[in-house]
Write an enzyme that holds these catalytic residues in place. Structure first.
Site, PDB file in Angstrom:
ATOM      1  N   SER A  64       0.847  -1.085   0.048  1.00  0.00           N
ATOM      2  CA  SER A  64      -0.023  -0.055   0.112  1.00  0.00           C
ATOM      3  C   SER A  64       0.814   1.353  -0.148  1.00  0.00           C
ATOM      4  CB  SER A  64      -0.775  -0.040   1.175  1.00  0.00           C
ATOM      5  OG  SER A  64      -1.287   1.285   1.282  1.00  0.00           O
ATOM      6  N   LEU A  65       0.318   2.099  -0.690  1.00  0.00           N
ATOM      7  CA  LEU A  65       1.196   3.521  -0.955  1.00  0.00           C
ATOM      8  C   LEU A  65       0.461   4.521   0.207  1.00  0.00           C
ATOM      9  CD1 LEU A  65       1.618   3.899  -4.850  1.00  0.00           C
ATOM     10  CD2 LEU A  65       3.221   3.373  -2.881  1.00  0.00           C
TER      11      LEU A  65
ATOM     12  N   LYS B 218     -13.536  -4.735   3.282  1.00  0.00           N
ATOM     13  CA  LYS B 218     -14.443  -3.470   3.113  1.00  0.00           C
ATOM     14  C   LYS B 218     -15.943  -3.941   3.342  1.00  0.00           C
ATOM     15  CE  LYS B 218     -11.606  -0.909  -0.129  1.00  0.00           C
ATOM     16  NZ  LYS B 218     -11.324  -0.444  -1.675  1.00  0.00           N
TER      17      LYS B 218
ATOM     18  N   ASP C 224     -14.278   6.075  -1.709  1.00  0.00           N
ATOM     19  CA  ASP C 224     -13.736   5.623  -2.968  1.00  0.00           C
ATOM     20  C   ASP C 224     -14.914   6.310  -4.122  1.00  0.00           C
ATOM     21  OD1 ASP C 224     -11.568   3.968  -2.519  1.00  0.00           O
ATOM     22  OD2 ASP C 224     -13.033   2.106  -2.258  1.00  0.00           O
TER      23      ASP C 224
ATOM     24  N   GLY D  45     -15.486  -5.347  -4.944  1.00  0.00           N
ATOM     25  CA  GLY D  45     -15.817  -4.009  -3.899  1.00  0.00           C
ATOM     26  C   GLY D  45     -15.645  -2.765  -4.741  1.00  0.00           C
TER      27      GLY D  45
ATOM     28  N   THR E 152     -17.032 -13.893 -13.162  1.00  0.00           N
ATOM     29  CA  THR E 152     -18.370 -14.744 -12.681  1.00  0.00           C
ATOM     30  C   THR E 152     -19.339 -13.972 -13.154  1.00  0.00           C
ATOM     31  OG1 THR E 152     -16.624 -15.401 -11.009  1.00  0.00           O
ATOM     32  CG2 THR E 152     -18.802 -15.730 -10.417  1.00  0.00           C
TER      33      THR E 152
ATOM     34  N   GLY F  48      -5.284   4.697 -12.123  1.00  0.00           N
ATOM     35  CA  GLY F  48      -5.939   5.087 -10.588  1.00  0.00           C
ATOM     36  C   GLY F  48      -5.207   5.760  -9.820  1.00  0.00           C
TER      37      GLY F  48
HETATM   38  P1  ATR Z   1     -11.749  -5.427  -5.269  1.00  0.00           P
HETATM   39  O1  ATR Z   1     -12.522  -5.042  -3.682  1.00  0.00           O
HETATM   40  O2  ATR Z   1     -10.491  -4.533  -5.316  1.00  0.00           O
HETATM   41  O3  ATR Z   1     -12.651  -4.911  -6.262  1.00  0.00           O
HETATM   42  P2  ATR Z   1     -12.545  -8.217  -5.516  1.00  0.00           P
HETATM   43  O4  ATR Z   1     -13.639  -8.012  -4.879  1.00  0.00           O
HETATM   44  O5  ATR Z   1     -11.570  -9.298  -5.179  1.00  0.00           O
HETATM   45  O6  ATR Z   1     -11.505  -6.910  -5.311  1.00  0.00           O
HETATM   46  O7  ATR Z   1     -12.530  -8.247  -6.961  1.00  0.00           O
HETATM   47  C1  ATR Z   1     -11.703  -8.418  -8.179  1.00  0.00           C
HETATM   48  C2  ATR Z   1     -12.476  -8.453  -9.405  1.00  0.00           C
HETATM   49  O8  ATR Z   1     -11.420  -8.676 -10.526  1.00  0.00           O
HETATM   50  C3  ATR Z   1     -13.565  -9.250  -9.525  1.00  0.00           C
HETATM   51  O9  ATR Z   1     -14.526  -8.633 -10.477  1.00  0.00           O
HETATM   52  C4  ATR Z   1     -12.817 -10.592 -10.204  1.00  0.00           C
HETATM   53  O10 ATR Z   1     -13.588 -11.266 -10.762  1.00  0.00           O
HETATM   54  P3  ATR Z   1     -14.743 -12.640 -10.299  1.00  0.00           P
HETATM   55  O11 ATR Z   1     -15.633 -11.914  -9.536  1.00  0.00           O
HETATM   56  O12 ATR Z   1     -14.907 -13.390 -11.506  1.00  0.00           O
HETATM   57  O13 ATR Z   1     -13.585 -13.177  -9.153  1.00  0.00           O
HETATM   58  C5  ATR Z   1     -11.942  -9.868 -10.953  1.00  0.00           C
HETATM   59  N1  ATR Z   1     -10.794 -10.645 -11.522  1.00  0.00           N
HETATM   60  C6  ATR Z   1      -9.582 -10.825 -10.669  1.00  0.00           C
HETATM   61  N2  ATR Z   1      -8.731 -11.780 -11.417  1.00  0.00           N
HETATM   62  C7  ATR Z   1      -9.349 -11.867 -12.416  1.00  0.00           C
HETATM   63  C8  ATR Z   1      -8.577 -12.573 -13.734  1.00  0.00           C
HETATM   64  N3  ATR Z   1      -7.680 -13.337 -13.588  1.00  0.00           N
HETATM   65  N4  ATR Z   1      -9.649 -12.770 -14.725  1.00  0.00           N
HETATM   66  C9  ATR Z   1     -10.608 -12.040 -14.816  1.00  0.00           C
HETATM   67  N5  ATR Z   1     -11.165 -11.361 -13.564  1.00  0.00           N
HETATM   68  C10 ATR Z   1     -10.724 -11.480 -12.643  1.00  0.00           C
END
Ligand code: ATR
Length: 275
Positions: free
Chosen positions: A14-15, A65, A101, A128, A151, A240
């Site tokens: 984290s920064l 979160k 955010d 999130g 998903t 970002g």
């Molecule tokens: P954050 O709170 O930072 O958004 P998160 O809730 O873990 O983190 O969400 C990560 C997102 O990146 C999700 O939409 C995830 O897709 P899934 O819901 O299918 O897990 C997506 N993501 C992470 N790795 C991925 C990958 N290799 N290919 C496609 N989507 C990915």
């Protein structure tokens, strides 16, 4: 001395520590921001620790979160809408949860001069970060929001909260069709983030012909594979970093009741980037 920090798992990358401590120094405030690596099963105890040790507040990051909300005394309307808290303020043992955010993203888009009102926006991811961003896009009057996720059920669940949102999967043909119908793309996934910098949500410059702006919430590397393609395609684009700064500035103000020194915060991150 007032203590603050970040609770998450992991937190080492984290920064926020560098950014917040540079802001406290600039403002002559006697605050210190630390990183607290808290696994899921220790979250409840950690929140109690905020009260016990009299921390002024914390930032909350992945994976806590949403989970953290049940342990707080009060939650703002925005955080409820986002189903996520990323900032906690401790007022004499009473913990209030905020989501900065949401405003951070809005201010970042404003800073980058991209107006979403009346436009169709393709959002990649349904985690999130996506929740706060989709809520902010709706607030900024985006005409239509397409949520693409690996998903599909998670995208459907998020889209169901918003009248003008629809869910799709990450299938290449489906994505290309949505790209042709959209004005902007916002990547909220971790694809392309250090150290997996060659990952990308697969777009090539030619797929972005109809897109005017690409925003990637990833800021390390400064230009992800997706942003390199956006640059080739001649789109406007941004990483970002500004969202990170703006959400941090909001948190800073909530804890200190002072205006945040945004330029100092930005400088501290740019300095870190050159290391
Ligand atoms: P954050 O709170 O930072 O958004 P998160 O809730 O873990 O983190 O969400 C990560 C997102 O990146 C999700 O939409 C995830 O897709 P899934 O819901 O299918 O897990 C997506 N993501 C992470 N790795 C991925 C990958 N290799 N290919 C496609 N989507 C990915």
């Amino acid at each position: 001395m007032e203590s603050l920090g970040l609770i998450g798992h992991p937190v080492e990358h984290s920064l926020s520590k560098i950014m917040q401590n540079s802001a406290f120094k600039e403002m002559g405030l006697d605050y210190e921001y630390k990183l607290f690596n808290i696994p899921r099963e220790k979250l409840a105890i950690a929140v109690e620790g905020i009260r016990l040790f009299g921390l002024r507040g914390v930032n909350v990051t992945v994976p806590h979160k949403t989970e953290v909300m049940q342990y707080l005394d009060e939650i703002t309307e925005t955080a409820t809408l986002c189903e996520a808290v990323n900032t906690i303020v401790n007022d004499n043992g009473k913990l209030k949860g905020y989501n900065t955010d949401f405003d951070g993203f809005k201010e970042a888009l404003h800073f980058h001069n991209f107006n979403v009102a009346g436009r169709t926006i393709l959002v990649l991811g349904a985690g999130g970060a996506a929740r706060a961003i989709v809520a902010a896009l709706k607030d900024m009057k985006a005409a239509k929001i397409i949520i693409a996720n690996r998903t599909l059920e998670k995208a459907e669940q998020l889209a169901s909260h918003f009248q003008n949102a629809k869910a799709i999967n990450m299938d290449v043909a489906v994505l290309k069709e949505s790209l042709n119908a959209s004005h902007a793309v916002i990547n909220t996934t971790t694809l392309g983030m250090y150290p997996n910098i060659n990952n990308s949500p697969i777009f090539k410059a030619e797929d972005l012909a109809n897109i005017s702006f690409v925003y990637d919430i990833v800021y390390n590397p400064a230009k992800t594979t997706l942003l390199l393609e956006a640059e080739k395609a001649g789109c406007g684009f941004a990483n970002g970093m500004e969202m990170l700064i703006r959400q941090g500035a909001k948190s800073f103000s909530l804890w200190t009741e002072c205006q945040a020194p945004i330029d100092t915060m930005r400088k501290s991150l740019l300095l870190e980037e050159t290391k």
